[in-house]
Motif scaffolding. Structure first.
Motif, mmCIF file in Angstrom:
data_model
loop_
_atom_site.group_PDB
_atom_site.id
_atom_site.type_symbol
_atom_site.label_atom_id
_atom_site.label_comp_id
_atom_site.label_asym_id
_atom_site.label_seq_id
_atom_site.Cartn_x
_atom_site.Cartn_y
_atom_site.Cartn_z
ATOM 1 N N UNK A 1 -38.634 -5.050 15.459
ATOM 2 C CA UNK A 1 -38.417 -6.389 14.967
ATOM 3 C C UNK A 1 -37.781 -6.340 13.592
ATOM 4 N N UNK A 2 -37.096 -7.401 13.227
ATOM 5 C CA UNK A 2 -36.377 -7.477 11.942
ATOM 6 C C UNK A 2 -37.344 -7.864 10.826
ATOM 7 N N UNK A 3 -37.094 -7.328 9.647
ATOM 8 C CA UNK A 3 -37.908 -7.689 8.497
ATOM 9 C C UNK A 3 -37.017 -7.762 7.252
ATOM 10 N N UNK A 4 -37.477 -8.514 6.283
ATOM 11 C CA UNK A 4 -36.732 -8.657 5.041
ATOM 12 C C UNK A 4 -36.831 -7.390 4.211
ATOM 13 N N UNK A 5 -35.794 -7.164 3.424
ATOM 14 C CA UNK A 5 -35.828 -6.028 2.494
ATOM 15 C C UNK A 5 -36.837 -6.315 1.390
ATOM 16 N N UNK A 6 -37.445 -5.265 0.841
ATOM 17 C CA UNK A 6 -38.375 -5.453 -0.281
ATOM 18 C C UNK A 6 -37.660 -6.054 -1.494
ATOM 19 N N UNK A 7 -38.426 -6.572 -2.414
ATOM 20 C CA UNK A 7 -37.891 -7.107 -3.671
ATOM 21 C C UNK A 7 -37.002 -6.059 -4.338
ATOM 22 N N UNK A 8 -35.879 -6.510 -4.886
ATOM 23 C CA UNK A 8 -34.897 -5.666 -5.589
ATOM 24 C C UNK A 8 -34.120 -4.735 -4.663
ATOM 25 N N UNK A 9 -34.141 -5.001 -3.365
ATOM 26 C CA UNK A 9 -33.321 -4.256 -2.413
ATOM 27 C C UNK A 9 -32.539 -5.243 -1.564
ATOM 28 N N UNK A 10 -31.497 -4.759 -0.873
ATOM 29 C CA UNK A 10 -30.670 -5.633 -0.057
ATOM 30 C C UNK A 10 -30.113 -4.870 1.136
ATOM 31 N N UNK A 11 -29.563 -5.624 2.085
ATOM 32 C CA UNK A 11 -28.891 -5.055 3.242
ATOM 33 C C UNK A 11 -27.532 -5.730 3.347
ATOM 34 N N UNK A 12 -26.466 -4.957 3.387
ATOM 35 C CA UNK A 12 -25.121 -5.521 3.328
ATOM 36 C C UNK A 12 -24.512 -5.824 4.705
ATOM 37 N N UNK A 13 -25.186 -5.492 5.768
ATOM 38 C CA UNK A 13 -24.612 -5.753 7.088
ATOM 39 C C UNK A 13 -25.697 -6.015 8.139
ATOM 40 N N UNK A 14 -25.295 -6.678 9.210
ATOM 41 C CA UNK A 14 -26.220 -6.967 10.314
ATOM 42 C C UNK A 14 -26.584 -5.668 11.030
ATOM 43 N N UNK A 15 -27.793 -5.597 11.507
ATOM 44 C CA UNK A 15 -28.244 -4.434 12.250
ATOM 45 C C UNK A 15 -28.633 -3.254 11.382
ATOM 46 N N UNK A 16 -28.762 -3.473 10.092
ATOM 47 C CA UNK A 16 -29.119 -2.373 9.182
ATOM 48 C C UNK A 16 -30.525 -1.871 9.486
ATOM 49 N N UNK A 17 -30.693 -0.572 9.370
ATOM 50 C CA UNK A 17 -32.013 0.021 9.600
ATOM 51 C C UNK A 17 -32.675 0.428 8.283
ATOM 52 N N UNK A 18 -31.908 0.355 7.206
ATOM 53 C CA UNK A 18 -32.454 0.669 5.881
ATOM 54 C C UNK A 18 -31.939 -0.359 4.885
ATOM 55 N N UNK A 19 -32.586 -0.433 3.768
ATOM 56 C CA UNK A 19 -32.179 -1.314 2.680
ATOM 57 C C UNK A 19 -31.589 -0.472 1.558
ATOM 58 N N UNK A 20 -30.711 -1.074 0.786
ATOM 59 C CA UNK A 20 -30.071 -0.386 -0.339
ATOM 60 C C UNK A 20 -30.611 -0.950 -1.650
ATOM 61 N N UNK A 21 -30.423 -0.186 -2.716
ATOM 62 C CA UNK A 21 -30.788 -0.655 -4.054
ATOM 63 C C UNK A 21 -29.514 -0.851 -4.868
ATOM 64 N N UNK A 22 -29.580 -1.720 -5.828
ATOM 65 C CA UNK A 22 -28.449 -1.957 -6.719
ATOM 66 C C UNK A 22 -28.414 -0.870 -7.785
ATOM 67 N N UNK A 23 -27.210 -0.578 -8.246
ATOM 68 C CA UNK A 23 -27.053 0.387 -9.339
ATOM 69 C C UNK A 23 -27.582 -0.209 -10.638
ATOM 70 N N UNK A 24 -27.765 0.643 -11.641
ATOM 71 C CA UNK A 24 -28.184 0.134 -12.940
ATOM 72 C C UNK A 24 -27.131 -0.859 -13.424
ATOM 73 N N UNK A 25 -27.572 -1.853 -14.185
ATOM 74 C CA UNK A 25 -26.671 -2.886 -14.683
ATOM 75 C C UNK A 25 -26.474 -4.029 -13.713
ATOM 76 N N UNK A 26 -27.182 -3.997 -12.586
ATOM 77 C CA UNK A 26 -27.060 -5.074 -11.595
ATOM 78 C C UNK A 26 -28.400 -5.296 -10.911
#
Length: 137
Positions: A1-26
């Motif tokens: 099932x789909x779930x939201x990324x944790x706080x301070x993380x994001x997913x840039x595309x549909x069907x993602x299996x992992x979340x990404x973090x922003x670089x410093x300064x963002x």
């Protein structure tokens, strides 16, 4: 099932299996799909949210990974995005805020890193900018 990324993380595309973090300064841009740069006066470390610079530091550009201190003779401005020179009558010998010249001392120019002392027979003129001769007697 789909779930939201944790706080301070994001997913840039549909069907993602992992979340990404922003670089410093963002930080995540609120949409959950990308990052936005921190504004001047703010900074972020790796995978952190943008936060205000400490009171005695600033960042002058968007996307700062750290904040820096002003040099002697100046202090951080109220927006924390740059430095202002100390006014006449004030000084800053280090990276701290400008201080008033005390006692028998003065500073006559902006950006002073120390206060000057009035010569014998003179006293501060009350403005903190210079000296006046002592009255006779």
């Amino acid at each position: 099932f789909c779930q939201n990324c944790p706080t301070n993380e994001f997913s840039s595309h549909s069907g993602a299996t992992t979340c990404d973090t922003c670089d410093c300064g963002s930080e995540p841009d609120g949409s959950g799909f990308g990052c936005q740069l921190c504004d001047p006066g703010f900074f972020s470390t790796d995978s952190g949210a943008c936060q205000s610079c400490p009171l005695d530091q600033y960042s002058s550009t968007s996307g700062a990974c750290e904040c820096i201190s002003c040099g002697p003779g100046s202090e951080v401005n109220s927006n924390q995005d740059g430095c202002d020179l100390c006014d006449p009558g004030f000084f800053s010998a280090d990276e701290n805020a400008c201080q008033t010249c005390q006692g028998n001392s003065f500073s006559s120019h902006s950006g002073a890193t120390s206060c000057d002392t009035c010569d014998c027979g003179a006293e501060p003129d009350g403005t903190g900018f210079g000296c006046q001769l002592c009255d006779p007697g």
